[in-house]
Write a protein that holds these residues in place. Structure first.
Motif, PDB file in Angstrom:
ATOM      1  N   MET A 157       0.830  -1.203   0.000  1.00  0.00           N
ATOM      2  CA  MET A 157       0.000   0.000   0.000  1.00  0.00           C
ATOM      3  C   MET A 157       0.869   1.258   0.000  1.00  0.00           C
ATOM      4  O   MET A 157       0.605   2.209  -0.753  1.00  0.00           O
ATOM      5  CB  MET A 157      -0.922  -0.010   1.225  1.00  0.00           C
ATOM      6  N   GLU A 158       1.921   1.268   0.812  1.00  0.00           N
ATOM      7  CA  GLU A 158       2.789   2.436   0.884  1.00  0.00           C
ATOM      8  C   GLU A 158       3.521   2.670  -0.436  1.00  0.00           C
ATOM      9  O   GLU A 158       3.656   3.810  -0.895  1.00  0.00           O
ATOM     10  CB  GLU A 158       3.797   2.263   2.023  1.00  0.00           C
ATOM     11  N   VAL A 159       3.991   1.589  -1.057  1.00  0.00           N
ATOM     12  CA  VAL A 159       4.709   1.715  -2.330  1.00  0.00           C
ATOM     13  C   VAL A 159       3.766   2.212  -3.423  1.00  0.00           C
ATOM     14  O   VAL A 159       4.127   3.067  -4.239  1.00  0.00           O
ATOM     15  CB  VAL A 159       5.344   0.365  -2.721  1.00  0.00           C
ATOM     16  N   PHE A 160       2.534   1.695  -3.453  1.00  0.00           N
ATOM     17  CA  PHE A 160       1.557   2.125  -4.454  1.00  0.00           C
ATOM     18  C   PHE A 160       1.285   3.620  -4.316  1.00  0.00           C
ATOM     19  O   PHE A 160       1.251   4.352  -5.315  1.00  0.00           O
ATOM     20  CB  PHE A 160       0.270   1.316  -4.288  1.00  0.00           C
ATOM     21  N   THR A 161       1.087   4.082  -3.093  1.00  0.00           N
ATOM     22  CA  THR A 161       0.813   5.502  -2.862  1.00  0.00           C
ATOM     23  C   THR A 161       2.011   6.361  -3.247  1.00  0.00           C
ATOM     24  O   THR A 161       1.855   7.436  -3.848  1.00  0.00           O
ATOM     25  CB  THR A 161       0.461   5.734  -1.378  1.00  0.00           C
ATOM     26  N   GLN A 162       3.208   5.886  -2.917  1.00  0.00           N
ATOM     27  CA  GLN A 162       4.415   6.637  -3.259  1.00  0.00           C
ATOM     28  C   GLN A 162       4.595   6.725  -4.773  1.00  0.00           C
ATOM     29  O   GLN A 162       5.000   7.761  -5.300  1.00  0.00           O
ATOM     30  CB  GLN A 162       5.639   5.975  -2.622  1.00  0.00           C
ATOM     31  N   ARG A 163       4.263   5.659  -5.488  1.00  0.00           N
ATOM     32  CA  ARG A 163       4.362   5.685  -6.950  1.00  0.00           C
ATOM     33  C   ARG A 163       3.331   6.637  -7.557  1.00  0.00           C
ATOM     34  O   ARG A 163       3.613   7.312  -8.553  1.00  0.00           O
ATOM     35  CB  ARG A 163       4.173   4.272  -7.518  1.00  0.00           C
ATOM     36  N   LEU A 164       2.144   6.704  -6.960  1.00  0.00           N
ATOM     37  CA  LEU A 164       1.146   7.674  -7.425  1.00  0.00           C
ATOM     38  C   LEU A 164       1.695   9.094  -7.327  1.00  0.00           C
ATOM     39  O   LEU A 164       1.512   9.915  -8.233  1.00  0.00           O
ATOM     40  CB  LEU A 164      -0.134   7.563  -6.595  1.00  0.00           C
ATOM     41  N   GLU A 165       2.376   9.380  -6.231  1.00  0.00           N
ATOM     42  CA  GLU A 165       2.896  10.730  -6.017  1.00  0.00           C
ATOM     43  C   GLU A 165       4.081  11.026  -6.936  1.00  0.00           C
ATOM     44  O   GLU A 165       4.188  12.117  -7.493  1.00  0.00           O
ATOM     45  CB  GLU A 165       3.307  10.892  -4.551  1.00  0.00           C
TER      46      GLU A 165
END
Length: 649
Positions: free
Chosen positions: A394-402
């Protein structure tokens, strides 16, 4: 070959289209001859005999040296120049920031051994448990694996999980002990661990140092000698397995495929079994590790197909690709990834909703393990409920979105999917089944119609030094764990297995485990199904009015503790009003915790200069009465930022 290919590319797309479509252009015959010589000769150099092809992955625990070994293999086969940069296959910014692999990467390598040229298709896989889906899909197109173990740390929890994942698919395992150059390395101890856990003989183990390239040449020889070639048939009609994809702004969705039968060429039309859609092949490429265009791909190779596929829904992982109008049997696909952790995601402003939607769709194409359903919240507006394999995922997905799409999403606190068994004919007809699943507190069913609640469980594997065993067991018991088994890995380390509620480990269990074991313990888990549980919905009341957006699902034994934590947090976040606010946490009609937010107070006695005490008391009583009336009729207007501060992770 590189020169011929470069000249070929300089001829341009118009020339290639003229060749494939037999168009009439000036000097067509001359250009056809040049193009055929240059382009087709370059393509033929890739037609390696099937018996000289090897497909393999590198699997290991986090930080055991997978990407470093991949770099040495690329350098020794001439795919990249020496010292070209650390971890070439870790291309994402999030991988460079965190120092871990989160996305499996492929590279096709040429290797000559005893005068015979081999094609080695390498897949570098992630090591964290949250990305086991990437590992599983990668192994489906391989015939062997390199099992990498750190000579200092030894066998870790994810090492065990990855070994049995490869063993279950009947793949050839080549065990490697890495970092033998370290001062505290003990390869003999690690070799005994491999023998104890996996029954691997020491004579089969290769000792290497991926950082300095020591022993890596022996690894290449072992790949050629031990791993069998793929079982393919080049005489049958074209058939390929789609096992990965990503989005390219110019080419659309690019599909990474393993060719099982026949061949495919640029200009041909292909169809997808699952979606029943057809496309024209615009370009084909091998990854070396950068994309290198070729005219055709044949059985045994791993390459990528670009066909102007625009929608992420059209690239279905595990789909079978074949030539248009050809009748073929679908290849065995993948078991769908099961989302374990769910969180809401919303735009910071509703005007950003279309941009965030576009970013999520493109990123899901690159990470098929993420599930998304639309959701609406009165406090945060329209958004999505996303499912992930774990908290790091979840954290990696959110970081990639940003980083990749410049999005600024609001992410709510994570939760898991629960199950309830309901009774009553009308209720069963309403929900369509006697079992309902929910991961959002807003969808918590009425306890009156529920006979039993169930929560997801996991089988957790922990490997720790024996001096920390007591603390690890206490931590697991505190998280409602049940001990399953205990096994000595060697004289110093123990492997523990606990059945744990997923909800208890998704947030801070791993951090707590690392903290109490001084960083030496490792943790891995796998799905263990559902078990009956006493879960309740914890409601938050403000002056007796329920605020649905702040509700949460907890186990009954943790309701008071969680309620106290929520009330204390809200006490600091909710802005003060002109009247007193009672913040309560309740399960049904039972109050579990309470905090009181004091009202603003005006000094109504400031104008008094002496006089009788009764005048002072009269003013204070009048003020208290006014506040009591205001509390009865006043509405608590919580600003949107308050909900964001409470709900976000």
């Amino acid at each position: 070959m590189i020169v011929r290919y470069t000249v070929c590319c300089l001829l341009g797309n118009r020339l290639k289209n003229a060749y494939f479509n037999n168009q009439n252009i000036k000097s067509t015959s001359f250009i056809k001859i040049i193009y055929k010589k240059l382009y087709c000769t370059a393509s033929k150099e890739y037609e390696t005999p099937v018996e000289n092809i090897r497909n393999f992955s590198i699997i290991a625990h986090v930080d055991h040296g997978k990407s470093t070994l991949a770099d040495r293999l690329l350098e020794m086969t001439g795919a990249i120049r020496a010292n070209s940069g650390a971890q070439v296959l870790d291309k994402l910014q999030v991988e460079k920031d965190r120092g871990i692999t989160v996305k499996a990467q492929t590279a096709s390598l040429n290797y000559t051994y005893d005068g015979v040229e081999y094609l080695l298709n390498l897949i570098d896989t992630p090591g964290h448990v949250d990305f086991s889906n990437e590992v599983s899909r990668s192994l489906s197109v391989c015939q062997g694996v390199l099992l990498l173990v750190d000579a200092n740390d030894g066998v870790q929890a994810q090492t065990v999980a990855n070994f049995y994942l490869a063993f279950g698919q009947d793949l050839t395992v080549i065990p490697l002990i890495n970092k033998v150059d370290l001062k505290n390395a003990d390869p003999e101890r690690v070799a005994k661990q491999l023998n104890t856990l996996f029954d691997i003989e020491e004579s089969d183990i290769l000792k290497i140092s991926a950082k300095f390239g020591m022993g890596v040449d022996k690894v290449l020889e072992a790949i050629v000698k031990r791993i069998p070639p793929p079982v393919v048939d080049r005489q049958k009609p074209f058939r390929a397995l789609l096992f990965d994809s990503w989005y390219d702004r110019y080419k659309g969705a690019v599909s990474l495929v393993s060719i099982r039968e026949g061949s495919v060429s640029v200009g041909q039309y292909i169809s997808f079994v699952h979606t029943k859609k057809s496309y024209e092949v615009k370009s084909l490429a091998l990854l070396r590790p950068e994309e290198q265009n070729v005219k055709s791909l044949i059985a045994g190779q791993v390459g990528c197909i670009a066909c102007n596929m625009r929608s992420s829904a059209e690239a279905h992982m595990g789909d079978t690709i074949h030539l248009k109008e050809a009748l073929v049997e679908p290849l065995p696909g993948f078991k769908p990834a099961k989302s374990m952790v769910f969180a809401g995601i919303y735009p910071a402003d509703q005007s950003q909703l279309p941009d965030l939607k576009n970013a999520i769709e493109k990123l899901i194409l690159n990470d098929s393990a993420v599930t998304a359903t639309t959701e609406s919240s009165p406090a945060l507006g329209r958004g999505w409920r996303l499912g992930f394999l774990g908290l790091l995922h979840m954290e990696v997905f959110t970081q990639r979105l940003e980083q990749e799409y410049d999005a600024e999403p609001i992410l709510t606190a994570p939760g898991v999917t629960y199950k309830a068994k309901i009774v009553g004919r009308k209720n069963i007809i309403k929900y369509g089944s006697d079992e309902i699943f929910f991961n959002n507190p807003a969808h918590f069913p009425d306890p009156v119609i529920v006979t039993e609640f169930y929560e997801p469980m996991v089988m957790g594997t922990i490997i720790t030094p024996d001096k920390f065993v007591g603390g690890v067991i206490s931590l697991c018991m505190e998280r409602r764990g049940v001990e399953k088994s205990t096994m000595n890995v060697d004289n110093e380390r123990v492997m523990l297995q606990f059945i744990l509620p997923l909800n208890e480990i998704i947030v801070d269990f791993h951090d707590s485990l690392k903290s109490m074991s001084s960083g030496y313990a490792s943790f891995d888990y796998e799905d263990y199904g559902y078990q009956p549980s006493s879960i309740v919905k914890l409601n938050i009341l403000l002056n007796g009015v329920e605020v649905e957006e702040l509700s949460t699902i907890v186990h009954s034994s943790k309701a008071a503790q969680m309620g106290k934590r929520m009330c204390t947090r809200l006490l600091d976040i909710i802005p003060r009003q002109q009247f007193q606010i009672a913040i309560q946490a309740a399960v049904g009609s039972k109050i579990m915790a309470r905090e009181t937010l004091k009202a603003f107070r005006k000094d109504v006695t400031a104008k008094l200069y002496g006089g009788d005490i009764t005048r002072r008391m009269k003013l204070l009583a009048r003020q208290a009465e006014g506040k009591r009336k205001l509390r009865m009729v006043g509405n608590i207007a919580l600003p949107r930022q308050t909900f964001i501060d409470v709900l976000k992770k």
